[in-house]
Design a protein around this motif. Structure first.
Motif, PDB file in Angstrom:
ATOM      1  N   GLU A  72       0.859  -1.184   0.000  1.00  0.00           N
ATOM      2  CA  GLU A  72       0.000   0.000   0.000  1.00  0.00           C
ATOM      3  C   GLU A  72       0.891   1.228   0.000  1.00  0.00           C
ATOM      4  OE1 GLU A  72      -3.975   0.815   2.282  1.00  0.00           O
ATOM      5  OE2 GLU A  72      -2.323   1.538   3.518  1.00  0.00           O
ATOM      6  N   TRP A  73       0.607   2.154  -0.944  1.00  0.00           N
ATOM      7  CA  TRP A  73       1.403   3.369  -1.117  1.00  0.00           C
ATOM      8  C   TRP A  73       0.528   4.568  -0.770  1.00  0.00           C
ATOM      9  CZ3 TRP A  73       6.253   2.945  -4.096  1.00  0.00           C
ATOM     10  CH2 TRP A  73       6.511   1.647  -4.536  1.00  0.00           C
ATOM     11  N   ASN A  74       1.062   5.476  -0.005  1.00  0.00           N
ATOM     12  CA  ASN A  74       0.389   6.737   0.315  1.00  0.00           C
ATOM     13  C   ASN A  74       1.016   7.835  -0.542  1.00  0.00           C
ATOM     14  OD1 ASN A  74      -1.355   5.652   2.273  1.00  0.00           O
ATOM     15  ND2 ASN A  74       0.223   5.805   3.845  1.00  0.00           N
ATOM     16  N   ILE A  75       0.332   8.206  -1.597  1.00  0.00           N
ATOM     17  CA  ILE A  75       0.850   9.202  -2.531  1.00  0.00           C
ATOM     18  C   ILE A  75       0.580  10.600  -1.979  1.00  0.00           C
ATOM     19  CG2 ILE A  75       0.745  10.066  -4.896  1.00  0.00           C
ATOM     20  CD1 ILE A  75       1.893   7.269  -4.619  1.00  0.00           C
ATOM     21  N   GLY A  76       1.586  11.455  -2.065  1.00  0.00           N
ATOM     22  CA  GLY A  76       1.446  12.829  -1.592  1.00  0.00           C
ATOM     23  C   GLY A  76       1.793  13.003  -0.127  1.00  0.00           C
ATOM     24  N   SER A  77       2.133  11.924   0.578  1.00  0.00           N
ATOM     25  CA  SER A  77       2.506  12.023   1.991  1.00  0.00           C
ATOM     26  C   SER A  77       4.030  11.997   2.113  1.00  0.00           C
ATOM     27  CB  SER A  77       1.886  10.864   2.781  1.00  0.00           C
ATOM     28  OG  SER A  77       2.469   9.633   2.373  1.00  0.00           O
ATOM     29  N   THR A  78       4.509  12.095   3.341  1.00  0.00           N
ATOM     30  CA  THR A  78       5.950  12.087   3.594  1.00  0.00           C
ATOM     31  C   THR A  78       6.529  10.678   3.578  1.00  0.00           C
ATOM     32  OG1 THR A  78       5.517  12.054   5.984  1.00  0.00           O
ATOM     33  CG2 THR A  78       5.811  14.203   4.927  1.00  0.00           C
ATOM     34  N   GLU A  79       5.684   9.682   3.549  1.00  0.00           N
ATOM     35  CA  GLU A  79       6.163   8.305   3.551  1.00  0.00           C
ATOM     36  C   GLU A  79       6.675   7.950   2.158  1.00  0.00           C
ATOM     37  OE1 GLU A  79       3.263   5.598   4.930  1.00  0.00           O
ATOM     38  OE2 GLU A  79       2.665   6.815   6.639  1.00  0.00           O
ATOM     39  N   GLU A  80       7.962   7.672   2.080  1.00  0.00           N
ATOM     40  CA  GLU A  80       8.574   7.361   0.802  1.00  0.00           C
ATOM     41  C   GLU A  80       8.436   5.889   0.438  1.00  0.00           C
ATOM     42  OE1 GLU A  80       9.825   9.371  -1.411  1.00  0.00           O
ATOM     43  OE2 GLU A  80       9.535  11.183  -0.227  1.00  0.00           O
ATOM     44  N   ARG A  81       8.446   5.005   1.405  1.00  0.00           N
ATOM     45  CA  ARG A  81       8.412   3.579   1.146  1.00  0.00           C
ATOM     46  C   ARG A  81       6.998   3.036   1.320  1.00  0.00           C
ATOM     47  NH1 ARG A  81      12.902   1.856  -1.258  1.00  0.00           N
ATOM     48  NH2 ARG A  81      12.984  -0.138  -0.160  1.00  0.00           N
ATOM     49  N   PRO A  82       6.634   2.042   0.557  1.00  0.00           N
ATOM     50  CA  PRO A  82       5.290   1.474   0.689  1.00  0.00           C
ATOM     51  C   PRO A  82       5.194   0.567   1.903  1.00  0.00           C
ATOM     52  CG  PRO A  82       6.529   0.288  -0.975  1.00  0.00           C
ATOM     53  CD  PRO A  82       7.389   1.435  -0.555  1.00  0.00           C
ATOM     54  N   TYR A  83       3.962   0.277   2.259  1.00  0.00           N
ATOM     55  CA  TYR A  83       3.679  -0.602   3.394  1.00  0.00           C
ATOM     56  C   TYR A  83       3.333  -1.976   2.848  1.00  0.00           C
ATOM     57  CZ  TYR A  83       0.742  -2.793   6.973  1.00  0.00           C
ATOM     58  OH  TYR A  83       0.177  -3.682   7.863  1.00  0.00           O
ATOM     59  N   LEU A  84       4.066  -3.000   3.253  1.00  0.00           N
ATOM     60  CA  LEU A  84       3.837  -4.369   2.808  1.00  0.00           C
ATOM     61  C   LEU A  84       2.839  -5.046   3.736  1.00  0.00           C
ATOM     62  CD1 LEU A  84       4.593  -6.743   0.932  1.00  0.00           C
ATOM     63  CD2 LEU A  84       6.400  -7.324   2.580  1.00  0.00           C
ATOM     64  N   ILE A  85       1.742  -5.519   3.168  1.00  0.00           N
ATOM     65  CA  ILE A  85       0.743  -6.224   3.968  1.00  0.00           C
ATOM     66  C   ILE A  85       1.372  -7.521   4.481  1.00  0.00           C
ATOM     67  CG2 ILE A  85      -1.516  -7.339   3.897  1.00  0.00           C
ATOM     68  CD1 ILE A  85      -2.341  -5.351   1.773  1.00  0.00           C
ATOM     69  N   PRO A  86       1.488  -7.681   5.797  1.00  0.00           N
ATOM     70  CA  PRO A  86       2.256  -8.811   6.350  1.00  0.00           C
ATOM     71  C   PRO A  86       1.742 -10.168   5.887  1.00  0.00           C
ATOM     72  CG  PRO A  86       1.796  -7.183   8.045  1.00  0.00           C
ATOM     73  CD  PRO A  86       0.993  -6.787   6.846  1.00  0.00           C
ATOM     74  N   GLU A  87       0.435 -10.346   5.836  1.00  0.00           N
ATOM     75  CA  GLU A  87      -0.110 -11.653   5.502  1.00  0.00           C
ATOM     76  C   GLU A  87       0.164 -12.067   4.053  1.00  0.00           C
ATOM     77  OE1 GLU A  87      -1.668  -9.268   6.981  1.00  0.00           O
ATOM     78  OE2 GLU A  87      -2.356 -10.000   8.926  1.00  0.00           O
ATOM     79  N   SER A  88       0.528 -11.080   3.195  1.00  0.00           N
ATOM     80  CA  SER A  88       0.771 -11.415   1.791  1.00  0.00           C
ATOM     81  C   SER A  88       2.207 -11.841   1.531  1.00  0.00           C
ATOM     82  CB  SER A  88       0.439 -10.200   0.903  1.00  0.00           C
ATOM     83  OG  SER A  88       1.376  -9.154   1.125  1.00  0.00           O
ATOM     84  N   LYS A  89       3.066 -11.715   2.547  1.00  0.00           N
ATOM     85  CA  LYS A  89       4.470 -12.063   2.365  1.00  0.00           C
ATOM     86  C   LYS A  89       4.697 -13.482   2.836  1.00  0.00           C
ATOM     87  CE  LYS A  89       9.170 -10.571   3.440  1.00  0.00           C
ATOM     88  NZ  LYS A  89      10.004  -9.593   4.179  1.00  0.00           N
ATOM     89  N   ASN A  90       5.194 -14.304   1.922  1.00  0.00           N
ATOM     90  CA  ASN A  90       5.469 -15.694   2.268  1.00  0.00           C
ATOM     91  C   ASN A  90       6.673 -16.149   1.450  1.00  0.00           C
ATOM     92  OD1 ASN A  90       5.361 -18.696   2.190  1.00  0.00           O
ATOM     93  ND2 ASN A  90       3.494 -18.384   3.389  1.00  0.00           N
ATOM     94  N   GLN A  91       7.668 -16.664   2.108  1.00  0.00           N
ATOM     95  CA  GLN A  91       8.905 -17.026   1.441  1.00  0.00           C
ATOM     96  C   GLN A  91       8.716 -18.123   0.402  1.00  0.00           C
ATOM     97  OE1 GLN A  91      11.673 -15.360   1.784  1.00  0.00           O
ATOM     98  NE2 GLN A  91      10.739 -14.006   3.309  1.00  0.00           N
ATOM     99  N   GLY A  92       7.705 -18.941   0.564  1.00  0.00           N
ATOM    100  CA  GLY A  92       7.527 -20.053  -0.353  1.00  0.00           C
ATOM    101  C   GLY A  92       6.550 -19.788  -1.474  1.00  0.00           C
ATOM    102  N   ARG A  93       6.002 -18.561  -1.565  1.00  0.00           N
ATOM    103  CA  ARG A  93       4.996 -18.259  -2.572  1.00  0.00           C
ATOM    104  C   ARG A  93       5.328 -16.969  -3.303  1.00  0.00           C
ATOM    105  NH1 ARG A  93      -0.447 -18.631   0.917  1.00  0.00           N
ATOM    106  NH2 ARG A  93       0.730 -16.956   1.977  1.00  0.00           N
ATOM    107  N   VAL A  94       4.754 -16.845  -4.492  1.00  0.00           N
ATOM    108  CA  VAL A  94       4.927 -15.672  -5.325  1.00  0.00           C
ATOM    109  C   VAL A  94       3.552 -15.095  -5.624  1.00  0.00           C
ATOM    110  CG1 VAL A  94       5.701 -14.811  -7.562  1.00  0.00           C
ATOM    111  CG2 VAL A  94       7.043 -16.549  -6.378  1.00  0.00           C
ATOM    112  N   CYS A  95       3.387 -13.778  -5.389  1.00  0.00           N
ATOM    113  CA  CYS A  95       2.113 -13.115  -5.691  1.00  0.00           C
ATOM    114  C   CYS A  95       2.035 -12.877  -7.193  1.00  0.00           C
ATOM    115  CB  CYS A  95       2.010 -11.795  -4.936  1.00  0.00           C
ATOM    116  SG  CYS A  95       0.463 -10.911  -5.238  1.00  0.00           S
ATOM    117  N   ILE A  96       0.990 -13.385  -7.814  1.00  0.00           N
ATOM    118  CA  ILE A  96       0.862 -13.305  -9.278  1.00  0.00           C
ATOM    119  C   ILE A  96      -0.353 -12.505  -9.736  1.00  0.00           C
ATOM    120  CG2 ILE A  96       2.119 -15.449  -9.696  1.00  0.00           C
ATOM    121  CD1 ILE A  96      -0.579 -16.876  -9.913  1.00  0.00           C
ATOM    122  N   SER A  97      -1.274 -12.155  -8.831  1.00  0.00           N
ATOM    123  CA  SER A  97      -2.470 -11.419  -9.259  1.00  0.00           C
ATOM    124  C   SER A  97      -3.083 -10.709  -8.065  1.00  0.00           C
ATOM    125  CB  SER A  97      -3.488 -12.372  -9.890  1.00  0.00           C
ATOM    126  OG  SER A  97      -4.661 -11.675 -10.277  1.00  0.00           O
TER     127      SER A  97
END
Length: 561
Positions: free
Chosen positions: A394-419
């Motif tokens: 998730e990216w906050n455009i126009g704010s001071t946050e330069e880096r996006p926020y990664l949804i924790p549940e979507s990160k998995n070392q054994g899987r690749v997000c494709i859609s």
């Protein structure tokens, strides 16, 4: 025929002594025939054409009817009355006349003597008829006018034939459209009649993941199919009742173009040619009610094309190939694109030079999906959701946050997000497949692999619900058969008085599977052609929900009340 007398020498008159002619009285009284002189002796080479059309009487002696000459015995000469003869002929004529009584001009009988003869010196003598020349010029002008009128008539005839052909073509199209609308009206009346009788379609689904089965009313049915060549992505313009398809023609360096297909009259198609450096279009997004299409291409271009005028309105140069794009859901002037190097750029259509936003991602993986979502009510910050190999950000455009926020549940070392699919509200669904270790750096997100390279593997769909700014909660998951290499597309349908439905492809059976998000249950399966499914889109057209599916070279349209 020439209307002027060119190169005509001035006529000189030479007085000769009377004795000169008296000495010649000893000559024979009989006229000695003059030597024949050809027209070439009279006129210079190249001047013969100017004599064409003149009466030869103006070049011949009226006594002997032979041509006079510019020198010698038969040299041209004249009398005081103005009549012209050959010198030898008129001398003998006057001598004979003087023996009887007095010499006279052969033509006007005016008295004359040998002394009255005047020799003329001229290389050429042409006598022009002024009245005749005037008539010739008038006739030439009329002839030119008639030729011009004839040319104008021919041009008008050609234009009339072209207009007639266009009118015939329009009549044929209108006839086909009328027949199509008549069939559509009959189908609508038939459906209305069966609905009044209480007919209700029931679809019993096979659930391959063990979640059970369900009976569904108002199911999606196939309305029509379109044969397309080289299509890879598309979008539907509900306001313009069009389907916009990005195609790449076959062959090395094939041309990229857009094809407009009418949803009202499916036989009406029109191609929009793109610049040669556009290359393959990776993503296509139509902004509702504007007739504008946003294109992300591998030619490092982000383009805005008018589907009304069929012209490219704006083009932005990018530092890397573009893999995804999206219009801003709140502002009609802002557009975004995700790049192959993991960056996100934002542009204002009113400023065509540099991007307003340039953000680096959490990795250098291509951003294959980018969605503009409604901002959180508390912050009001423009928000983007992106998907890449590492997961959902998730990216906050126009704010001071330069880096996006990664949804924790979507990160998995054994899987690749494709859609990634978004409902426009709080529901999102991400699709994953197992990570494949490869000996060569072949892209796991390869854009357009050959069909033989990919196959179905067991993956999963994970459902999330937004609960606040940078806060998404996992609500469930389903086992799914996904593609092993390609990046499939998915979407979420919002139907009135029903829970949202998630649509994704089953790569083993080549079906479109519809899931009820609230119950995590399969509600319907839509059969497609037995080819890889390239793209899936949904929209609201009138009082119906529509699902478009591009598989192989066939574009299918399913609708539901």
């Amino acid at each position: 025929m020439s209307g002027t007398m060119e190169n005509v020498e001035v006529i000189e008159v030479e007085d000769q002594d009377e004795g000169e002619f008296e000495d010649e009285e000893s000559e024979d009284d009989e006229l000695i025939p003059s030597p024949r002189v050809s027209n070439k002796d009279i006129t210079d080479d190249g001047d013969e054409e100017e004599l064409n059309g003149f009466e030869m009487e103006g070049l011949n002696c009226s006594i002997c009817t032979e041509p006079w000459t510019s020198g010698g015995e038969h040299q041209i000469c004249c009398l005081p009355c103005g009549h012209i003869y050959g010198l030898s002929c008129i001398k003998k004529w006057i001598r004979i006349g003087q023996r009887s009584s007095a010499g006279k001009c052969p033509q006007c009988n005016r008295r004359c003597t040998l002394k009255d003869v005047r020799v003329l010196y001229a290389t050429r003598l042409c006598v022009l008829d002024a009245e005749l020349q005037k008539k010739v010029r008038t006739l030439e002008a009329k002839c030119a006018s008639l030729k011009q009128k004839n040319a104008d008539c021919c041009n008008k005839e050609v234009e009339s034939q072209e207009r007639e052909a266009d009118l015939h073509l329009k009549v044929e199209k209108l006839t086909e459209k009328t027949k199509y609308l008549e069939r559509l009206l009959k189908d609508s009346q038939r459906e209305s009649f069966t609905s009044n009788l209480g007919f209700q379609r029931k679809v019993i689904n096979d659930i391959g993941n063990g979640s059970g089965s369900e009976v569904c009313s108002g199911a999606f049915t196939l309305q029509r199919e379109f044969q397309v060549d080289g299509g890879r992505c598309f979008d539907m313009d509900a306001s313009g009742e069009l389907m916009i398809l990005a195609r790449r023609l076959n062959g090395m360096g094939g041309t990229s173009l857009l094809t407009k297909i009418s949803l009202v009259a499916p036989y009406e198609r029109e191609d929009i040619h793109l610049p040669a450096n556009t290359k393959a279009v990776r993503a296509l997004c139509v902004r509702p009610c504007t007739r504008l299409a946003l294109l992300a291409s591998l030619g490092k271009k982000l383009s805005i094309v008018s589907t009304e005028s069929n012209n490219t309105v704006l083009t932005y140069d990018l530092p890397a190939p573009a893999w995804s794009c999206s219009w801003d859901i709140e502002s009609s002037h802002h557009v975004y694109t995700g790049l192959q190097n993991g960056m996100v750029l934002g542009f204002d259509m009113r400023q065509t030079k540099t991007p307003l936003e340039s953000r680096s991602g959490l990795s250098c993986n291509p951003i294959h999906t980018l969605i503009s979502v409604a901002p959180d009510s508390s912050s009001g910050t423009r928000t983007l959701l992106t998907a890449s190999q590492i997961g959902i950000c998730e990216w906050n455009i126009g704010s001071t946050e330069e880096r996006p926020y990664l949804i924790p549940e979507s990160k998995n070392q054994g899987r690749v997000c494709i859609s990634l699919a978004h409902s426009g509200g709080d529901d999102i669904v991400a699709s994953f497949r197992p990570k494949i270790e490869m000996s060569c750096p072949m892209a796991v997100s390869q854009s357009f692999p050959t069909p033989s390279m990919s196959c179905g593997v067991e993956g999963c769909h994970i459902f999330y619900k937004r609960s606040g700014a940078q806060s998404y909660q996992k609500t469930g998951s389903l086992v799914a058969h996904v593609d092993s290499i390609r990046l499939p597309k998915s979407c979420i349908i919002n139907k009135l008085n029903r829970s949202p439905m998630f649509v994704a492809a089953n790569e083993v059976t080549s079906d479109l599977v519809l899931h009820d998000i609230s119950k995590l249950a399969v509600v319907q399966r839509l059969k497609t052609s037995k080819n890889q499914i390239w793209d899936v889109k949904c929209t609201q057209i009138g009082n119906s929900c529509a699902i478009g599916c591009l598989s192989g070279d066939v574009l299918q349209l399913y609708t539901s009340p």
